[in-house]
Motif scaffolding. Structure first.
Motif, PDB file in Angstrom:
ATOM      1  N   UNK A  56      -5.243 -48.356   1.041  1.00 25.46           N
ATOM      2  CA  UNK A  56      -6.146 -47.261   0.713  1.00 25.46           C
ATOM      3  C   UNK A  56      -5.561 -46.469  -0.455  1.00 25.46           C
ATOM      4  N   UNK A  57      -6.392 -46.194  -1.411  1.00 29.74           N
ATOM      5  CA  UNK A  57      -5.919 -45.446  -2.573  1.00 29.74           C
ATOM      6  C   UNK A  57      -5.604 -44.017  -2.149  1.00 29.74           C
ATOM      7  N   UNK A  58      -4.373 -43.539  -2.351  1.00 29.20           N
ATOM      8  CA  UNK A  58      -4.019 -42.166  -1.929  1.00 29.20           C
ATOM      9  C   UNK A  58      -4.677 -41.126  -2.837  1.00 29.20           C
ATOM     10  N   UNK A  59      -4.863 -39.967  -2.254  1.00 26.88           N
ATOM     11  CA  UNK A  59      -5.376 -38.847  -3.049  1.00 26.88           C
ATOM     12  C   UNK A  59      -4.236 -38.241  -3.847  1.00 26.88           C
ATOM     13  N   UNK A  60      -4.402 -38.162  -5.142  1.00 26.00           N
ATOM     14  CA  UNK A  60      -3.358 -37.625  -6.018  1.00 26.00           C
ATOM     15  C   UNK A  60      -3.655 -36.143  -6.257  1.00 26.00           C
ATOM     16  N   UNK A  61      -2.713 -35.310  -5.830  1.00 24.58           N
ATOM     17  CA  UNK A  61      -2.897 -33.868  -6.000  1.00 24.58           C
ATOM     18  C   UNK A  61      -2.609 -33.459  -7.443  1.00 24.58           C
ATOM     19  N   UNK A  62      -3.437 -32.575  -7.959  1.00 27.79           N
ATOM     20  CA  UNK A  62      -3.241 -32.069  -9.333  1.00 27.79           C
ATOM     21  C   UNK A  62      -2.415 -30.802  -9.351  1.00 27.79           C
ATOM     22  N   UNK A  63      -1.960 -30.360  -8.151  1.00 31.00           N
ATOM     23  CA  UNK A  63      -1.230 -29.102  -8.073  1.00 31.00           C
ATOM     24  C   UNK A  63       0.273 -29.359  -8.126  1.00 31.00           C
ATOM     25  N   UNK A  64       1.030 -28.357  -8.563  1.00 32.97           N
ATOM     26  CA  UNK A  64       2.471 -28.564  -8.759  1.00 32.97           C
ATOM     27  C   UNK A  64       3.220 -28.723  -7.439  1.00 32.97           C
ATOM     28  N   UNK A 120       3.846 -30.226  -1.330  1.00 34.91           N
ATOM     29  CA  UNK A 120       2.684 -30.161  -2.217  1.00 34.91           C
ATOM     30  C   UNK A 120       1.419 -30.156  -1.353  1.00 34.91           C
ATOM     31  N   UNK A 121       0.421 -29.378  -1.765  1.00 35.35           N
ATOM     32  CA  UNK A 121      -0.866 -29.322  -1.075  1.00 35.35           C
ATOM     33  C   UNK A 121      -1.910 -30.002  -1.943  1.00 35.35           C
ATOM     34  N   UNK A 122      -2.905 -30.648  -1.318  1.00 38.37           N
ATOM     35  CA  UNK A 122      -3.901 -31.368  -2.117  1.00 38.37           C
ATOM     36  C   UNK A 122      -4.944 -30.455  -2.764  1.00 38.37           C
ATOM     37  N   UNK A 123      -5.039 -29.184  -2.275  1.00 38.31           N
ATOM     38  CA  UNK A 123      -6.167 -28.356  -2.721  1.00 38.31           C
ATOM     39  C   UNK A 123      -5.777 -27.002  -3.305  1.00 38.31           C
ATOM     40  N   UNK A 124      -4.468 -26.733  -3.402  1.00 38.29           N
ATOM     41  CA  UNK A 124      -4.051 -25.432  -3.918  1.00 38.29           C
ATOM     42  C   UNK A 124      -2.599 -25.479  -4.332  1.00 38.29           C
ATOM     43  N   UNK A 125      -2.196 -24.384  -5.037  1.00 40.56           N
ATOM     44  CA  UNK A 125      -0.783 -24.211  -5.372  1.00 40.56           C
ATOM     45  C   UNK A 125      -0.113 -23.476  -4.226  1.00 40.56           C
TER      46      UNK A 125
END
Length: 856
Positions: free
Chosen positions: A756-764, A823-828
């Motif tokens: 399954x393709x993992x969700x890549x977080x855009x947050x630091x 790291x969180x997927x939806x916030x810093x």
């Protein structure tokens, strides 16, 4: 099968070709060439001479004779000779000065025993006719003096030695090879078996067939007044020797000669030693027979015997009995020719470890129509060469057997070959083989009653399965000399063979769509590539081990790895077991490499091990082949088979990281073996647990157990071990010090679900470092597991970056420094969130392992 080319030419008008060209044609026809031996080509300047006078020379330790020999020249030659088996007036072969004999032996005039010897009177051995001979070769009185001996006696010849496969029994004869040569060169074939014996009334000797499954044709003919002193003619002895058989006596040589010529084994009985009628039957319990090799054999109830009123007198198709053998006084002879069961003779021969020229032919299948012809041919030769009188009558006991007929579509050979053969080509090639071809018919195989002509089973239900349906049917009746032709594909093979295998197209089959490697095969490749990328070299070891290998691993009594499957016929008695672990083969390979100068070694192997169950029988049952096994029998076989899980093992010694101009290297250790397990676990897509353990053959203080969690039950499952080997194991195998190893059962690892393709977080990412003080004997894996569990879902990764022991942490303690990545997927993440997650991780580690935050 050794085939003298001169004998072959009697039945085939071969063109002016060499022996190698004949061999090439026969090889293309399916008769594999083993060797070509040339005879007599080096012999020269040997002529026929007549002894005119003999002078006995005295004063020597052995008889020496000075002879005057006429050789067709102006004056006789004087020759000194040590043989005494000739007299004045005898005709002998003479090697003149300048002659060359076999082996490059040159003859010259020389003075010996005080006389001039101007040549040499030759024996059979000196001319290459026999390995040894008692004296000079005596030629017939009417032989022309001065004639070339090589041409006169046919000493110049080439012999082809052919490897005959089990399905081509007809080729164990000059007749069979000549037929193939005639077809290959497209020339006529003169069949020595195409004769019609004269019709006679009455029996030669009473005989009957008691077991029709053992023999379906039995023929006897008799001669009387045979001269036991009659010698086999030179031409017959020469052919027997060139064909690989030793001349014995005229009566025996005649039977052997006809066997080589026609392919029909014969046996000669001394008629005066027979008691009552002859019966062909199976052996009875407790019967014995002393055979011609002076061995008393205990007979099996399935053995096929020739018997008379006195009991067994011959093992049918294998070897005769000593009591009725032809002796130096035998004058009345009974010739036996028969058609025995091929499978019966094969089993009899192997049962008694008694392989003869006759048994080799019978077990491959002989021509059922030959016994009458071959026995008549033997009688003719005994009358002609031995002065015998043919007795009237012939005994012919038989069981009626209908010939096999096979119906196939005319296009079937072409479909098998992938080439379009015309109907005319198919019919022509089958007729060249000797088949009779007729139009029409019902698809399938019909007929074929009688004894088992070959070991091929193609009757009953199997015949229906082998039948080929189609249009343009032809019905083929194979010849009696080809009992191996039993189904449609046999006929297709004959057409393809004679048309030429070289004409078959080389076309790769198309791969079916949607196929490919299974997930298990893909995992094996990923694991192999991962270990190779980590610096390991793959090896393949023999899957055999011995008791010494298991003792060297220091395995205790009762260890499951000591429960082994023993081979019935091992390659070596030192390694009679199938391996239960991969380590012995890898360790011996490592020792071999170190002994040859490669001290830094890292090896791996992926292979099967064989682990029989505790209640498994020692051997699998041997089942009959005349029916399908029952479910109970199949269950017994399955129970006897060992489990065969796939395992991965590594061994390493010396430097794992090489030293060089860049600095010092690093010795391989137990940690590298554990890391190899982690490497393959990552490639296999599983999470591997590592904990301290004690398990042979590893060092009790440097051994780790490798575990995985069963997704279905949540239970921890042991899949392997890794670490440094025990010093006693290192000593037993002669390994370098501190050798490390790992072994893991790949089959026990669950195959991963689709990726399954993992969700890549855009947050630091937020990083927190912690240093924990724990007792020195606390496993690092337990601390890491507690930190992971306490940190929660925000934890992205954890890395141990430092281990410290010293005064600052107190005696008996160690400091472990970890870097935690959040790291969180939806916030810093805020500082408070990461600190809280870190504190929760530290708190759970303290609760589970007693860890304390360093500096707190």
């Amino acid at each position: 099968m050794k085939v003298p080319l001169s004998w072959l030419r009697e039945y085939v008008d071969l063109p002016a070709v060499t022996a190698h060209e004949v061999a090439d044609k026969l090889t293309a026809a399916g008769l594999k060439l083993e060797s070509i031996t040339a005879y007599g080509h080096e012999i020269k300047n040997v002529v026929v001479g007549r002894v005119l006078a003999i002078e006995e020379l005295a004063g020597f330790k052995k008889p020496i004779r000075h002879c005057r020999v006429e050789v067709g020249e102006a004056a006789p030659r004087e020759i000194v000779c040590g043989a005494v088996n000739f007299v004045e007036g005898d005709v002998v072969p003479v090697a003149l000065p300048g002659a060359v004999l076999p082996g490059g032996f040159e003859i010259a005039s020389r003075k010996t025993y005080g006389r001039l010897s101007d040549g040499m009177i030759c024996s059979e051995a000196e001319l290459g006719i026999a390995e040894s001979s008692p004296g000079i070769l005596l030629l017939p009185q009417d032989t022309p003096i001065g004639a070339d001996v090589v041409e006169l006696l046919g000493l110049r010849d080439d012999v082809l030695e052919l490897e005959i496969t089990p399905d081509r029994g007809y080729a164990l004869s000059i007749r069979g090879v000549a037929r193939e040569a005639a077809t290959a060169f497209g020339v006529p074939f003169r069949d020595p078996g195409a004769v019609e014996p004269p019709a006679v009334a009455g029996e030669s000797w009473p005989a009957s067939i008691a077991d029709p499954t053992a023999c379906d044709r039995f023929v006897l003919r008799s001669v009387s007044g045979f001269d036991p002193a009659a010698e086999s003619p030179l031409w017959m002895r020469l052919r027997l020797v060139r064909a690989g058989m030793r001349p014995v006596s005229l009566a025996v040589d005649v039977t052997n000669y006809i066997m080589l010529e026609l392919g029909q084994p014969l046996h000669a009985f001394d008629r005066s030693r027979l008691s009552g009628g002859i019966v062909v039957r199976r052996a009875r319990a407790g019967e014995t027979l002393e055979t011609l090799d002076h061995v008393v054999r205990k007979l099996h109830e399935d053995d096929i015997l020739i018997t008379d009123d006195s009991g067994p007198i011959s093992m049918a198709g294998t070897m005769g009995g000593l009591h009725t053998e032809i002796s130096a006084a035998s004058s009345d002879i009974v010739i036996e020719a028969a058609h025995f069961s091929a499978t019966g003779i094969a089993r009899e021969s192997r049962r008694h470890n008694l392989v003869s020229e006759a048994s080799k032919r019978f077990e491959r299948g002989v021509d059922r129509e030959l016994p009458l012809i071959a026995s008549w041919r033997a009688v003719q030769l005994l009358v002609e060469l031995g002065g015998a009188t043919a007795e009237p009558g012939v005994t012919h006991a038989q069981v009626e057997a209908a010939p096999i007929t096979i119906t196939i579509p005319a296009g079937h050979p072409g479909r098998v070959a992938g080439l379009p053969y015309t109907r005319e080509t198919v019919v022509r090639r089958l007729e060249q083989v000797g088949c009779t071809v007729a139009d029409g018919g019902v698809a399938g195989v019909r007929g074929g009653q009688g004894v088992a002509a070959t070991g091929v089973v193609s009757s009953g239900d199997l015949a229906d399965k082998l039948a080929v349906q189609g249009d343009d049917l032809i019905t083929v009746t194979p010849p009696s000399w080809r009992p191996d032709l039993t189904d449609p594909n046999d006929l297709a093979e004959e057409v393809i063979r004679l048309e030429g295998y070289e004409h078959l197209p080389s076309v790769l089959p198309a791969a079916p769509a949607g196929a490919g490697l299974t997930e298990g095969q893909r995992r094996r490749r990923r694991v192999g590539r991962a270990l190779a990328a980590a610096g390991y070299v793959e090896v393949l070891s023999y899957p055999f081990i011995g008791e010494r290998d298991l003792d060297g691993l220091q395995l205790p009594e009762g260890d499951a790895r000591r429960r082994v499957s023993r081979l019935v016929n091992p390659l070596s008695e030192d390694e009679p077991f199938m391996r239960t672990t991969l380590l012995p083969g890898l360790l011996k390979t490592l020792v071999r490499n170190v002994g040859r100068g490669s001290g830094d070694v890292a090896l791996f192997e992926i292979g099967l091990v064989y682990r029989p169950d505790a209640d498994a029988p020692a051997a699998a049952p041997v089942l009959a082949v005349d029916r399908r096994p029952t479910p109970e029998e199949l269950a017994e076989i399955e129970k006897a088979l060992p489990r065969q899980p796939q395992r991965v093992a590594v061994v390493l010694a010396g430097e794992f990281e090489r030293s060089g101009w860049w600095g010092a290297g690093r010795q391989a250790s137990w940690a590298d073996a554990v890391e190899a397990a982690r490497t393959l676990a990552r490639a296999a897509g599983v999470e591997l647990g590592v904990n301290a353990d004690q398990h042979e053959p590893w060092h009790p203080g440097r051994c780790a157990v490798l575990t995985v969690t069963d997704a279905a039950t949540g239970e921890t499952v042991t899949v392997g071990h890794a670490g440094e080997l025990h010093p006693r194991v290192i000593e037993a195998y002669g390994l370098p010090p501190r050798t490390a190893a790992m072994e893991l059962e790949l089959s026990a690892l669950a195959l991963p679900d689709p990726v399954q393709t993992p969700t890549v977080s855009a947050y630091p990412v937020a990083t927190q470092d912690v240093a924990l003080t724990v007792p020195a004997n606390t496993p690092v894996a337990e601390v890491e597991a507690a930190l992971r569990a306490g940190a929660g879902d925000l934890l992205e990764g954890i890395r141990l970056f430092d281990v410290y022991t010293g005064e600052q942490v107190g005696e008996g303690n160690k400091s472990l420094a970890y870097s935690l990545r959040f790291r969180a997927p939806d916030r810093t993440l805020t500082a408070e969130e990461t600190t809280a997650a870190r504190d929760a991780a530290v708190a759970l580690a303290a609760e589970r392992t007693g860890a304390q935050l360093r500096g707190a």
